[in-house]
Design a protein around this motif. Structure first.
Motif, PDB file in Angstrom:
ATOM      1  N   SER A   1      41.641  41.380  43.534  1.00 54.49           N
ATOM      2  CA  SER A   1      41.852  42.091  44.802  1.00 54.49           C
ATOM      3  C   SER A   1      41.907  41.054  45.912  1.00 54.49           C
ATOM      4  O   SER A   1      41.397  39.930  45.764  1.00 54.49           O
ATOM      5  N   ALA A   2      42.511  41.415  47.063  1.00 55.28           N
ATOM      6  CA  ALA A   2      42.577  40.479  48.193  1.00 55.28           C
ATOM      7  C   ALA A   2      42.783  41.236  49.499  1.00 55.28           C
ATOM      8  O   ALA A   2      43.322  42.350  49.515  1.00 55.28           O
ATOM      9  N   THR A   3      42.367  40.622  50.563  1.00 59.14           N
ATOM     10  CA  THR A   3      42.605  41.147  51.905  1.00 59.14           C
ATOM     11  C   THR A   3      42.528  39.990  52.885  1.00 59.14           C
ATOM     12  O   THR A   3      42.070  38.891  52.532  1.00 59.14           O
ATOM     13  N   LYS A   4      42.998  40.249  54.113  1.00 59.77           N
ATOM     14  CA  LYS A   4      42.878  39.251  55.183  1.00 59.77           C
ATOM     15  C   LYS A   4      41.813  39.715  56.167  1.00 59.77           C
ATOM     16  O   LYS A   4      41.800  40.867  56.593  1.00 59.77           O
ATOM     17  N   LEU A   5      40.919  38.816  56.475  1.00 55.38           N
ATOM     18  CA  LEU A   5      39.869  39.125  57.440  1.00 55.38           C
ATOM     19  C   LEU A   5      40.434  39.061  58.861  1.00 55.38           C
ATOM     20  O   LEU A   5      41.541  38.561  59.100  1.00 55.38           O
ATOM     21  N   GLN A   6      39.646  39.544  59.804  1.00 51.11           N
ATOM     22  CA  GLN A   6      40.089  39.587  61.210  1.00 51.11           C
ATOM     23  C   GLN A   6      40.377  38.196  61.763  1.00 51.11           C
ATOM     24  O   GLN A   6      41.230  38.025  62.651  1.00 51.11           O
TER      25      GLN A   6
ATOM     26  N   ILE B   1      49.149  38.805  49.492  1.00 49.87           N
ATOM     27  CA  ILE B   1      48.015  37.996  49.967  1.00 49.87           C
ATOM     28  C   ILE B   1      47.471  37.134  48.828  1.00 49.87           C
ATOM     29  O   ILE B   1      47.114  35.964  49.025  1.00 49.87           O
ATOM     30  N   LEU B   2      47.403  37.718  47.619  1.00 47.56           N
ATOM     31  CA  LEU B   2      46.955  36.950  46.445  1.00 47.56           C
ATOM     32  C   LEU B   2      47.893  35.767  46.193  1.00 47.56           C
ATOM     33  O   LEU B   2      47.431  34.652  45.871  1.00 47.56           O
ATOM     34  N   ALA B   3      49.193  35.999  46.342  1.00 53.30           N
ATOM     35  CA  ALA B   3      50.149  34.909  46.140  1.00 53.30           C
ATOM     36  C   ALA B   3      49.952  33.827  47.195  1.00 53.30           C
ATOM     37  O   ALA B   3      50.030  32.620  46.905  1.00 53.30           O
TER      38      ALA B   3
END
Length: 843
Positions: A461-466, A579-581
């Protein structure tokens, strides 16, 4: 006593034969026996017991009180071929007995009459045997120089003598001496007319009483001798000599059993004694002459028992060979099933011996001898390949049998008690970490693996933080929540060490149902996991990390191919995958800056369906390790391993830390080589071996990271499971299950099994690639990349459509990195033979 006894038996047998052949008993003169007969007439139609009784009763036997001439045992040969204790050939209902009475004391003669002959013969013979047995227990014959000198006289070689000599280890021939050849050797002309020079030690017998013998008469001499050979006569002689505890020369035995020591009879006696392995033993010899003695009764009986056992074994072998030949002749789908060979113990014992011989795993000499005898009887050479081919021909082995699987004794099945224990774990479904798990079911989770993967033990899983930084989660299956250290199933997994993946099958480290249904991650299902979360700095290094027990709900189960397609489509709704890439690109760039060395290349992958069929279906894929999806997954696995190593070192947790010394490789020295497989192949050759530490993290120079622990495949690799045991115990606050020393001890056996699994995978993959290439049309061309030159124009090649390395001669003017075309010249998977030939373009 023996001669009188045999006289009665012979005479009775002879009378019966005459009756049956409708011959007239008239004035039968047997002067040598000291007997006379009366006249009797009979016919085949009247061959009944009463006729035999009348015939025998009509005979009067007279014997002088003076000893008769010696009776040759050959006179009884015809009778003895029936059997000396059985008279089933003669339909006599009332046994007869010869008795004698003094008729005239003045004439000093005796007369015999008939009463119960058969009973008398049996009684006398058994009594003779008893006396012989007693005699054999009293003394043992020994040989000494006086005995040999007394019985033997050395024969001087001269022209015209008939002798027997050993041509070689297999052949013994008769020959006539011609002339001396030097001081000791002689020129002889053998039975085939071939002239040979022989040494004295080659002579096995000189026929006595022969002068100026002609080589043209050898064949007739041999035939006459052959007609007189009857090994059964030796038993009579043995009984008599045993009773008197006497030894005998060849000529003495000839006189005894044939009544003559003439050349033919003497040679017959020599042949009988030299071939005999039951009744007589050579006491001593002088030149070509020998003295023989009767063996003790106990020894003879033991030899007979062995002979009978061997005959039974030979018969059993002959029957088994017929079964093998029958199975070979059957069509492929009509051959006996593998389990049918196990129906009878004696058959299964032979098949087991052949199987052991085929894989060089015979337990003892008995198995080697058994398999050797079978192969010889089948007309095959005594080699492992012959055994393999025979087992394939009878249907016991499939055509494409994996011999390494048998040689390494791979555990392909689970015992019932392990399967029962696994079933119990699934039914209980108890989770001791339930209260400590964080809920991550809100995350979009991607599980990416090969399409035929059965055990899914990692997802992302992945995400971008603020603040713009990337946070990734590496979710790893949690088999340690099912299996405890030291449990029955854990010990079984420890013995296996790893799952084994072959083109034909997968042999999991855990029972299949437990691994697939309980432990594996499944799409759309709440799953237990151990999640490693990492926040990356903008340069790709680790900023923050945490390790937690969790529950997840996988969203997608993707193959590498489908994941690459999604990445190429750049879909807005698959933002997390993008985002993972991005994270994988950051990580790769950072690792390169830390000295990481690129080793990506093309790797073949094969799936074989119905491998037991003679022509199974083969699907071949080529994995490009620089593919975006593969690169993404490998970077995240490396990131997880670095985070666990950092976590373990910070908390002083003994773990299987893996490292590799930073090789002093100046990668710029390879810049002249094309980037990709050619450059990677050159660099890999210079890499140093990996190292392990169980106390603290050590640098992994090739990966370019400060520490590394394999953690992402606990269902497939026992070393990963050990890391899970340690980390989960620390998270729970429990005592760690293993010290660093215990980890090191277990790692020794686990790593050995892992090496075997790797070798097994490599050999099986190569076999099926060769089988795939063997099936290709002869005219098919393959693109090949020149990796390097081995010698002269012989180049190491990488077949781009197959992902397989081979070698071939290439034309002048070709260079490393050039692409050429080749075709298969020869392919034999079983013999591991493959050869290619360059297809030269004609201008």
């Amino acid at each position: 006593m023996l001669r009188n006894h045999l006289l009665f038996k012979f005479f009775f047998s002879y009378i019966c034969d005459l009756c049956y052949e409708n011959l007239i008993l008239k004035n039968l003169s047997i002067q040598k026996l000291g007997l006379s007969t009366t006249r009797t007439k009979t016919s085949p139609s009247s061959f009944h017991s009463n006729m035999v009784v009348r015939t025998v009763n009509s005979i009067s036997l007279f014997r002088s009180t003076s000893p008769p001439s010696p009776l040759p045992l050959t006179a009884f040969r015809r009778y003895h071929q029936i059997h000396y204790l059985h008279f089933t050939r003669f339909p006599i209902h009332k046994p007869l007995l010869f008795t004698y009475h003094n008729i005239n004391k003045t004439s000093r003669t005796r007369t015999y009459s008939v009463k119960s002959f058969v009973d008398s013969v049996i009684e006398e013979f058994e009594e003779l045997r008893r006396r012989s047995i007693r005699a054999s227990n009293k003394s043992v014959l020994t040989s000494n120089k006086e005995l040999v000198d007394d019985k033997l006289r050395k024969q001087v070689l001269q022209k015209g003598l008939l002798l027997e000599f050993k041509k070689d280890s297999e052949r013994i021939l008769l020959a006539v001496t011609q002339k001396p050849d030097g001081r000791r050797n002689w020129i002889v002309s053998d039975q085939n007319g071939v002239t040979t020079s022989i040494k004295p030690q080659q002579i096995t017998y000189i026929v006595p009483g022969v002068d100026n013998f002609s080589t043209t008469d050898i064949s007739d001499f041999k035939q006459r001798a052959h007609n007189n050979l009857d090994p059964t006569l030796l038993e009579f002689a043995w009984l008599e000599l045993l009773e008197g505890n006497k030894s005998v020369t060849v000529e003495e035995l000839a006189e005894m059993i044939f009544g003559s020591a003439e050349p033919v009879e003497s040679y017959c006696a020599h042949v009988l004694l030299s071939r005999d392995e039951i009744y007589f033993t050579r006491l001593d010899s002088k030149g070509s002459g020998s003295v023989y003695g009767p063996r003790p009764t106990a020894q003879v009986e033991e030899i007979k028992r062995r002979v009978i056992a061997k005959e039974a074994a030979d018969k059993e072998l002959e029957e088994f060979v017929q079964v093998l030949k029958s199975a070979k002749a059957m069509p492929p789908r009509g051959k006996p099933s593998k389990c049918s060979w196990k129906a009878e113990d004696k058959t299964w014992h032979k098949i087991e011996s052949l199987e052991a011989f085929a894989i060089d795993a015979c337990k003892d000499e008995a198995q080697k001898n058994t398999s050797g005898a079978i192969l010889k009887a089948m007309g095959l050479s005594k080699t492992a390949d012959s055994a393999v081919n025979l087992l394939i021909d009878i249907g016991f082995f499939p055509v494409h049998v994996n011999l390494d699987l048998l040689k390494f004794n791979i555990r392909t099945n689970y015992p019932d008690h392990i399967l029962s224990a696994a079933e119990s774990l699934l039914q209980e479904s108890h989770d001791s970490d339930k209260d400590d798990r964080i809920d991550l079911t809100h995350l979009k989770v991607y599980a990416i693996d090969v399409d035929e993967a059965d055990e899914l033990d990692d997802a992302l899983s992945a995400t971008k933080l603020q603040d713009g930084r990337i946070k990734v989660w590496i979710h790893v299956a949690d088999p340690a929540s099912f299996v405890k250290p030291g449990s029955m199933i854990d010990r079984e997994a420890l013995q296996r060490g790893t799952s084994i993946f072959l083109p034909t099958a997968t042999y999991p480290m855990f029972p299949e149902k437990l691994a697939m249904e309980g432990m594996s991650l499944k799409q759309g299902t709440i799953c237990r996991a151990v999640t490693v979360s990492v926040v990356l700095h903008s340069d790709g290094s680790i900023a923050e990390y945490s390790v937690n027990n969790s529950i997840i709900k996988p969203t997608y189960m993707l193959t590498y191919e489908s994941a690459s397609e999604l990445l190429n489509l750049n879909l807005e709704e698959e933002l997390e995958l993008r985002i993972l890439a991005e994270a994988s690109s950051l990580r790769l760039q950072w690792r390169r800056g830390q000295g990481a060395i690129e080793t990506g290349s093309l790797e073949p992958r094969i799936k074989v369906e119905n491998p037991d069929d003679p022509e199974p279906s083969i699907r071949l894929y080529v994995e490009d390790q620089t593919d975006p999806a593969m690169r993404l997954v490998s970077e995240m696995m490396i990131l997880c391993g670095e985070a666990i190593a950092t976590f373990g070192s910070a908390n002083k947790i003994p773990l299987p830390y893996r490292g590799q010394p930073q090789s002093k490789i100046d990668t710029s020295a390879f810049n002249h080589l094309p980037e990709g497989p050619v450059r990677s192949a050159a660099i890999v050759k210079l890499m140093r071996a990996a190292e392990m530490d169980y106390r603290k993290a050590i640098r992994h120079g090739i990966l370019g990271i400060p520490g590394y622990v394999q953690f992402t495949s606990p269902i497939r690799r026992y070393m990963d499971l050990l890391a899970h045991y340690q980390v989960k115990a620390f998270l729970k606050g429990d005592a760690l299950p293993f010290t660093s020393g215990q980890l090191e001890g277990m790692a020794a056996s686990v790593n050995m099994n892992a090496r075997i699994a790797k070798k097994l995978f490599s050999s099986s993959l190569r076999y099926w690639i060769l089988e795939y290439l063997r099936r290709q049309p002869k005219q098919r061309k393959f693109r090949a990349l020149i990796l390097k030159f081995l010698k002269d124009r012989n180049a190491s090649l990488l077949l781009l459509e197959v992902g397989f390395q081979a070698s071939a001669w290439v034309s002048i003017g070709s260079h490393v990195g050039d692409e050429v075309e080749v075709r298969v010249e020869e392919a034999h998977p079983r013999d591991d033979i493959i050869s290619f030939k360059e297809v030269v373009q004609v201008v």
